[in-house]
Scaffold this motif. Structure first.
Motif, PDB file in Angstrom:
ATOM      1  N   PRO A  37      62.484  74.058  22.321  1.00  0.00           N
ATOM      2  CA  PRO A  37      62.404  73.316  21.046  1.00  0.00           C
ATOM      3  C   PRO A  37      61.576  72.040  21.156  1.00  0.00           C
ATOM      4  O   PRO A  37      61.109  71.523  20.137  1.00  0.00           O
ATOM      5  N   ALA A  38      61.395  71.544  22.384  1.00  0.00           N
ATOM      6  CA  ALA A  38      60.599  70.332  22.579  1.00  0.00           C
ATOM      7  C   ALA A  38      59.117  70.640  22.778  1.00  0.00           C
ATOM      8  O   ALA A  38      58.325  69.735  23.063  1.00  0.00           O
ATOM      9  N   LEU A  39      58.741  71.910  22.600  1.00  0.00           N
ATOM     10  CA  LEU A  39      57.356  72.300  22.821  1.00  0.00           C
ATOM     11  C   LEU A  39      56.440  71.553  21.845  1.00  0.00           C
ATOM     12  O   LEU A  39      56.635  71.628  20.627  1.00  0.00           O
ATOM     13  N   PRO A  40      55.443  70.823  22.340  1.00  0.00           N
ATOM     14  CA  PRO A  40      54.527  70.133  21.418  1.00  0.00           C
ATOM     15  C   PRO A  40      53.813  71.132  20.521  1.00  0.00           C
ATOM     16  O   PRO A  40      53.437  72.220  20.959  1.00  0.00           O
ATOM     17  N   ASP A  41      53.622  70.762  19.268  1.00  0.00           N
ATOM     18  CA  ASP A  41      52.957  71.673  18.340  1.00  0.00           C
ATOM     19  C   ASP A  41      51.554  72.017  18.814  1.00  0.00           C
ATOM     20  O   ASP A  41      51.075  73.136  18.593  1.00  0.00           O
ATOM     21  N   ALA A  42      50.903  71.078  19.493  1.00  0.00           N
ATOM     22  CA  ALA A  42      49.540  71.311  19.987  1.00  0.00           C
ATOM     23  C   ALA A  42      49.496  72.392  21.056  1.00  0.00           C
ATOM     24  O   ALA A  42      48.420  72.939  21.333  1.00  0.00           O
ATOM     25  N   TRP A  43      50.635  72.690  21.681  1.00  0.00           N
ATOM     26  CA  TRP A  43      50.668  73.722  22.715  1.00  0.00           C
ATOM     27  C   TRP A  43      50.768  75.131  22.119  1.00  0.00           C
ATOM     28  O   TRP A  43      50.548  76.110  22.815  1.00  0.00           O
ATOM     29  N   LYS A  44      51.130  75.237  20.849  1.00  0.00           N
ATOM     30  CA  LYS A  44      51.421  76.531  20.250  1.00  0.00           C
ATOM     31  C   LYS A  44      50.146  77.219  19.788  1.00  0.00           C
ATOM     32  O   LYS A  44      49.206  76.573  19.326  1.00  0.00           O
ATOM     33  N   LEU A  45      50.143  78.536  19.908  1.00  0.00           N
ATOM     34  CA  LEU A  45      49.032  79.349  19.439  1.00  0.00           C
ATOM     35  C   LEU A  45      49.267  79.643  17.963  1.00  0.00           C
ATOM     36  O   LEU A  45      50.214  80.346  17.603  1.00  0.00           O
ATOM     37  N   HIS A  46      48.430  79.112  17.110  1.00  0.00           N
ATOM     38  CA  HIS A  46      48.644  79.223  15.665  1.00  0.00           C
ATOM     39  C   HIS A  46      47.869  80.412  15.097  1.00  0.00           C
ATOM     40  O   HIS A  46      46.944  80.271  14.320  1.00  0.00           O
TER      41      HIS A  46
END
Length: 530
Positions: A278-287
């Protein structure tokens, strides 16, 4: 035979940008369009792009060579990632995308056309009676790439061969991959997936290791691979990180030590690109449009430097626990979306991009594989659900086929037997191929899986079995022990009927002809397995 020469400058090139497709203008050794140039000198397809025109970021190039291909009778196509019966010989199907390379045969001569392994684009070919088409997908995800320097998208290769088609395929594969990474020894052992399907514990793994250790004598020890099911948060619908053990395993170093004590080399499975932190930075996510949601986890974007650093840390942790084989899975489908080799010509959906817009999907994928290979620090790495041409030269083993089965023999026959034969020419030339496991369970025929195991052991490819505890009789274990003994020696196998069937049964093994009946146990192929 007469065939299109793809080593000369193409007769025409189409460019796709955000505005659609347009013809490029021939100019010297290449083709120009506003803000974009494709140089084709010496078969090296190099993209130059002007950053002053971001709306002109290139997405795809369509290269066309004219020629007379009317003598072609059969065409061989490989696969993007792993095989689900797509690989093999077919009549000419003009619309059919042929990933990376193809072979054309007129009954006497075989012509190969392809791009060298390790390209910076996803490349596929199409063949018709009057020419050859090459598509170069240089997108970053589903949008145009914005390279900061000239981009060598791909390098074309072509050659003609007289004589048997299988020898031609082997020679051409060697031309496509001048610097393969290969294992230093035969690769064989046990993998617990196809009898346990994730229902595993330290105790079950050590029991498997004890059985495996008892089946192999000699200096070369077998691998014991812990597949999916050891990680902390595994549950129905989620098979991602964090990559720490669950309570059924506890200390993974102790598990590795127990495997060694039972005569095996420890191996372990990981899926590097899925997290539910849940603490995963949004910038790390593949959108990506259809990407996983919070309930099934988030895909990680490997173009983000911090993501690669985290993946490297995860792999180094497995290595520090004492695992000498690391099998990483799902990266192909996690990166571009559709499952397995069935991505077709589209490759990836439109309308999204990785964090780093300056690199193609192929470049980002190779950086991921190199990060895993480097972090493994000398451990044997198996790429499972990885892209074939992008794996070659980086990992020593590729899981070449879709899953075999502990439930239905037909699935093993289709995905295991078919893959072994149709992709065997890549073995030892791109990497060591792996047609997946022989699965010894109460649901499938032991005899048929022993035949499959016997075939794989003669091939010089990676050889693993999944064995339900107590499933095999003493006589069957004795047969399997001989099969493992053969798998521990270098081998070379030639499929004799690979041009005529998706499931070859006739082979040449060191001058000896061997035949396999894959159908009598089920009286043919059952249409309805259940």
């Amino acid at each position: 035979m007469p065939f299109t020469d793809i080593l000369r400058t193409p007769d025409g090139v189409m460019l796709e940008t955000a505005g659609g497709f347009e013809p490029m203008r021939a100019c010297g050794s290449g083709f120009d369009a506003p803000g974009v140039r494709l140089d084709c000198a010496g078969g090296r397809m190099t993209v130059l792009w002007s950053p002053s025109a971001p709306e002109r970021a290139p997405k795809r190039f369509r290269l066309r060579w004219k020629g007379d291909n009317r003598a072609v009778r059969l065409v061989y196509r490989p696969v993007w990632s792993f095989n689900c019966t797509e690989a093999g010989w077919h009549p000419v199907i003009p619309e059919e995308p042929m990933p990376w390379y193809f072979l054309a045969h007129d009954g006497k001569t075989t012509v190969g056309c392809g791009v060298k392994t390790g390209p910076n684009a996803f490349a596929f070919w199409q063949v018709d009676a009057y020419g050859v088409t090459l598509w170069l997908d240089v997108r970053c995800g589903g949008e145009g790439v914005q390279p900061k320097a000239p981009l060598l998208a791909a390098e074309t290769v072509s050659a003609a061969f007289e004589g048997p088609s299988y020898a031609a395929a082997q020679q051409f594969a060697a031309m496509l991959c001048p610097a393969p990474r290969l294992p230093s020894r035969p690769v064989f052992g046990s993998n617990n997936w196809y009898y346990a399907y994730g229902n595993i514990s330290r105790e079950s793994v050590l029991e498997d290791a004890a059985l495996m250790g008892s089946l192999v004598d000699g200096a070369l020890r077998p691998y014991m691979v812990i597949d999916d099911g050891w990680q902390k948060n595994r549950r129905t619908g989620y098979i991602g990180g964090p990559w720490t053990p669950n309570t059924r395993f506890g200390d993974m170093q102790e598990t590795a030590r127990g495997i060694r004590e039972r005569g095996c080399i420890p191996g372990i499975w990981i899926r590097t690109l899925l997290s539910e932190d849940p603490a995963l930075p949004d910038a790390w996510k593949l959108h990506r449009p259809e990407g996983p949601q919070p309930e099934t986890g988030f895909l990680l974007d490997p173009s983000v430097p911090d993501v690669l650093a985290q993946i490297g840390e995860d792999v180094r942790r497995l290595r520090s626990w004492g695992y000498d084989l690391i099998k990483h899975d799902f990266s192909a489908s996690d990166l571009v979306g559709p499952e397995g080799s069935r991505i077709g010509a589209q490759i990836s959906p439109e309308g999204w991009h990785f964090f780093d817009r300056s690199r193609t999907t192929a470049q980002i994928t190779k950086a991921l594989y190199r990060t895993i290979e480097d972090a493994a620090s000398g451990a044997l790495v198996i790429g499972c659900n990885t892209f074939s041409h992008l794996t070659a030269g980086i990992h020593a083993v590729l899981r070449s086929g879709a899953d075999t089965s502990g439930y239905y023999w037909e699935v093993t026959r289709k995905n295991g037997v078919g893959t072994l034969a149709q992709l065997l020419h890549q073995n030892g030339r791109f990497y060591m191929t792996d047609a997946d496991c022989a699965a010894f369970t109460p649901r499938v025929s032991t005899e048929m899986n022993l035949r499959f195991a016997d075939l794989v052991s003669r091939s010089g490819t990676s050889f693993f079995c999944s064995i339900t505890p107590g499933q095999l009789s003493p006589a069957e274990l004795a047969r399997l022990r001989k099969i493992y003994e053969r798998a521990s020696r270098p081998a070379e196998l030639e499929p004799l009927d690979w041009m005529h069937t998706a499931c070859p049964g006739e082979y040449l093994d060191c001058g000896e002809r061997v035949s396999y009946d894959w159908f009598s146990d089920t009286a043919g192929v059952r249409t309805f397995y259940a």
